[in-house]
Design an enzyme around this catalytic site. Sequence first.
Site, PDB file in Angstrom:
ATOM      1  N   ASN B   7       0.867  -1.177   0.000  1.00  0.00           N
ATOM      2  CA  ASN B   7       0.000   0.000   0.000  1.00  0.00           C
ATOM      3  C   ASN B   7       0.905   1.229   0.000  1.00  0.00           C
ATOM      4  O   ASN B   7       1.501   1.572   1.009  1.00  0.00           O
ATOM      5  CB  ASN B   7      -0.884  -0.031   1.256  1.00  0.00           C
ATOM      6  N   LYS B  14       3.168   0.792   3.256  1.00  0.00           N
ATOM      7  CA  LYS B  14       2.926  -0.272   4.230  1.00  0.00           C
ATOM      8  C   LYS B  14       2.930  -1.596   3.482  1.00  0.00           C
ATOM      9  O   LYS B  14       2.531  -1.642   2.313  1.00  0.00           O
ATOM     10  CB  LYS B  14       1.556  -0.090   4.888  1.00  0.00           C
ATOM     11  N   ARG B  91      -2.599  -2.084  -3.436  1.00  0.00           N
ATOM     12  CA  ARG B  91      -3.799  -1.298  -3.234  1.00  0.00           C
ATOM     13  C   ARG B  91      -3.735  -0.109  -4.186  1.00  0.00           C
ATOM     14  O   ARG B  91      -2.745   0.619  -4.211  1.00  0.00           O
ATOM     15  CB  ARG B  91      -3.854  -0.781  -1.793  1.00  0.00           C
ATOM     16  N   ASN B 211     -10.990   7.064  10.649  1.00  0.00           N
ATOM     17  CA  ASN B 211     -10.750   8.499  10.503  1.00  0.00           C
ATOM     18  C   ASN B 211     -11.504   9.000   9.270  1.00  0.00           C
ATOM     19  O   ASN B 211     -12.164  10.029   9.299  1.00  0.00           O
ATOM     20  CB  ASN B 211      -9.252   8.748  10.395  1.00  0.00           C
ATOM     21  N   ASP B 282     -10.204  13.101  17.015  1.00  0.00           N
ATOM     22  CA  ASP B 282     -10.172  11.684  17.350  1.00  0.00           C
ATOM     23  C   ASP B 282     -11.363  11.330  18.223  1.00  0.00           C
ATOM     24  O   ASP B 282     -11.624  11.990  19.238  1.00  0.00           O
ATOM     25  CB  ASP B 282      -8.865  11.383  18.087  1.00  0.00           C
ATOM     26  N   ARG B 284     -11.761   9.048  20.338  1.00  0.00           N
ATOM     27  CA  ARG B 284     -11.426   8.744  21.742  1.00  0.00           C
ATOM     28  C   ARG B 284     -11.391  10.026  22.572  1.00  0.00           C
ATOM     29  O   ARG B 284     -11.862  10.058  23.708  1.00  0.00           O
ATOM     30  CB  ARG B 284     -10.077   8.026  21.825  1.00  0.00           C
ATOM     31  N   GLY B 331     -15.535   2.106  14.424  1.00  0.00           N
ATOM     32  CA  GLY B 331     -16.600   1.112  14.343  1.00  0.00           C
ATOM     33  C   GLY B 331     -16.315  -0.116  15.197  1.00  0.00           C
ATOM     34  O   GLY B 331     -17.211  -0.667  15.848  1.00  0.00           O
ATOM     35  N   ASN B 333     -14.137  -0.187  17.804  1.00  0.00           N
ATOM     36  CA  ASN B 333     -13.732   0.093  19.190  1.00  0.00           C
ATOM     37  C   ASN B 333     -14.658   0.979  20.008  1.00  0.00           C
ATOM     38  O   ASN B 333     -14.568   0.993  21.229  1.00  0.00           O
ATOM     39  CB  ASN B 333     -12.335   0.711  19.188  1.00  0.00           C
ATOM     40  N   GLU B 383      -8.114  -5.380   5.053  1.00  0.00           N
ATOM     41  CA  GLU B 383      -7.995  -5.089   3.623  1.00  0.00           C
ATOM     42  C   GLU B 383      -6.792  -5.797   3.003  1.00  0.00           C
ATOM     43  O   GLU B 383      -6.851  -6.249   1.863  1.00  0.00           O
ATOM     44  CB  GLU B 383      -7.889  -3.574   3.413  1.00  0.00           C
TER      45      GLU B 383
END
Lengths: 290, 399
Positions: B7, B14, B91, B211, B282, B284, B331, B333, B383
């Site tokens: 990716n 990554k 990707r 995000n 965020d 959280r 979704g 957490n 993914e």
Amino acid sequence: MPIRKVGVIGAGVMGLGLTQVLAEHGIEVILVDKEEAIIERARQHLIHLLDKEIEKWGLTESEKKVILSKIRFTLDKQLLRDADFVFETVDEILEVKKSIFNEIDHICRPNVIFATNTSTLSITEIAAATNRPERFIGLNFTHPVVKRQLVQIIRGLKTSDDTYEIAKHFVVEIGKKGIQVYEAPGYVTVRLMMPLLNEAMNLVVEGVASAEDIDLAMKDGFDFPYGPLEMADRMGLDAVLRVTDGLYREYGDVKYRPALILRKMVRAGHIGEKVGEGFFKYNDAGERIE
Amino acid sequence: MNIFVLNCGSSSLKYQLFNMKDEAVIASGKVERIGMDNAILSHEPTGRDEAKVVTTILDHTTAIEKVFDILVDAKHGVLTNINEIDAVGHRVVHGGEFFADSVLVDKQVKAAIKGVYDLAPLHNPANLVGIEAVEAVLPEVPNIAVFDTAFHQTMPQKAFMYPIPKILYKRHKVRKYGFHGTSHRYVSVKAAQFLNKPIEELKIISCHIGNGASIAAIDKGKSVDTSMGMTPLEGLMMGTRSGDLDPAIIPFVMGKENLTLNEVTSMLNKHSGLFGVSGYSDMRDIEDNMDNDSRAKLAFDMYEYRIRKYIGAFIAVMDGIDAIIFTAGVGENSDTLRKALADHLTYLGIEIDDKVNRTRSKEVRRISTSDSKVEVLIVPTNEELMIARDTLRIVQSNK
């Protein structure tokens, strides 16, 4: 070879604008000037400009940090030894430009391209001060550099095709549009704009219309972003005078003769936005106040 | 068969290396700050210590070479020879209207990826650089492109067209494409397996809330509508993206605030959403502060409300609903968000088990009660695995 680190000599309006554009495109910049006070003022001014952009949601705090981290503000020309490309944006004085290029010619790697931002001087003549006239080119940006896309690309007599192609490609890479221009004082933009600004000043002297109305006419009538007098203020009336005088000297044609009021205002020190007063008044942030 | 999944971003990449015999991750890692003297390669061979290398990596080809070097490194490596990589899955964010499935990369595919640079100017060029870098280092190995947009190519025209002059579709391909397709596809298939029902019999709403966030209506295994549009800005309220708003607001604000196109685009993408309303981007932070900060509470309420509106709309789109899936960072957490949504969807006969909802896990799980009329599931997305599976499938079908 990819251009990743660029030297910019001269931390004035053009040099700083160019520095901002380069850093925003992820390129590392070594911004050199000869005085500590000038370089520090440039740094503060850039921070101020970026903060204003954040206020307008155009940037985030972290993007501002990244941009600033790309720029080395320095007095030390020796740092240019790492540069892959060098721009010069100092005052339009031939001897000054020649001596700077002569000096950095010994510092920079021999394959590095030198570009001058001059708008009236001869590229060929400045290039002759170096041992690399084939890797020397004119890249004339348009003020304000951050907003205007145009770059006039000027070939000197000895500029190589390779140098021209690299410079043209680099201009596109930093989000600008280049046009090719042959060496002639003022090229296209300065040659057309200076007589316009100059004539607007003559209109003021003759009392044909107020400064305010002259500017409105060109803004509302021709979609100019600024009127000619505010444009002159923002360029700096001292610079406008120097450039117009240069055209007058080179061509000898009276159509380029600087307006008397321009000379007078420069002598009085009312040179525009940077001192807060020219044809109009400005606050510290460079906004017009009347 | 070993499959390398890549990716590629503009200054980072990554990767994961899979052994497809048992779909095990042999190694994973990332390279950050590509283009700098002090790029960081973090490499984690599964079950062993992570290795971090700080070095000069000036371009993506060098980055890939360094990754391949460490894969066969005496100390940190997991392969004895780089030729043990049998295929590479990439990707690719935008496939335009060209790709409804993953595809073996050839000249035409590369030209098509280039052809939609305009639609994903930050992502597609980096994705193609990744493909070309792998081609340079491993010229014999097949490359497979897996597109974020491909899954949504099954949307009917009435769903993907915008009600503006049709010539804009012809000239500039202005239409809804949708994103997160690989994730929506993975979690919907996984949910059907979990429910032990053929996917052809299910109406699923998949909520990929990270995000960036999008919702997809998946009828009989096919995407029939999704909240993101021509770009990832449309749809839900996100961390810093606005999602849906009245399009007239844009010229109005540009005029009032004297903004340029770049500034208003940056405002909607980077200064809006949760961040624009509350100062926190965020979820959280929002949850930690919503009891004593009214802005955080408002941001949470708006966020939940806008997800719920899409759920309602997509139930109408499919004329029914069998299962709702939550996936991605928020979704998977945020039990608070899931609970708030469920509490407002009682008309559907939805009931969730609060205790199960609060339990953290990496497994697929049902949070609805046995009485609930609609299944509510948490399906952790993957993914990379989906890309690896597609790569295997395409390579085998091309043999």
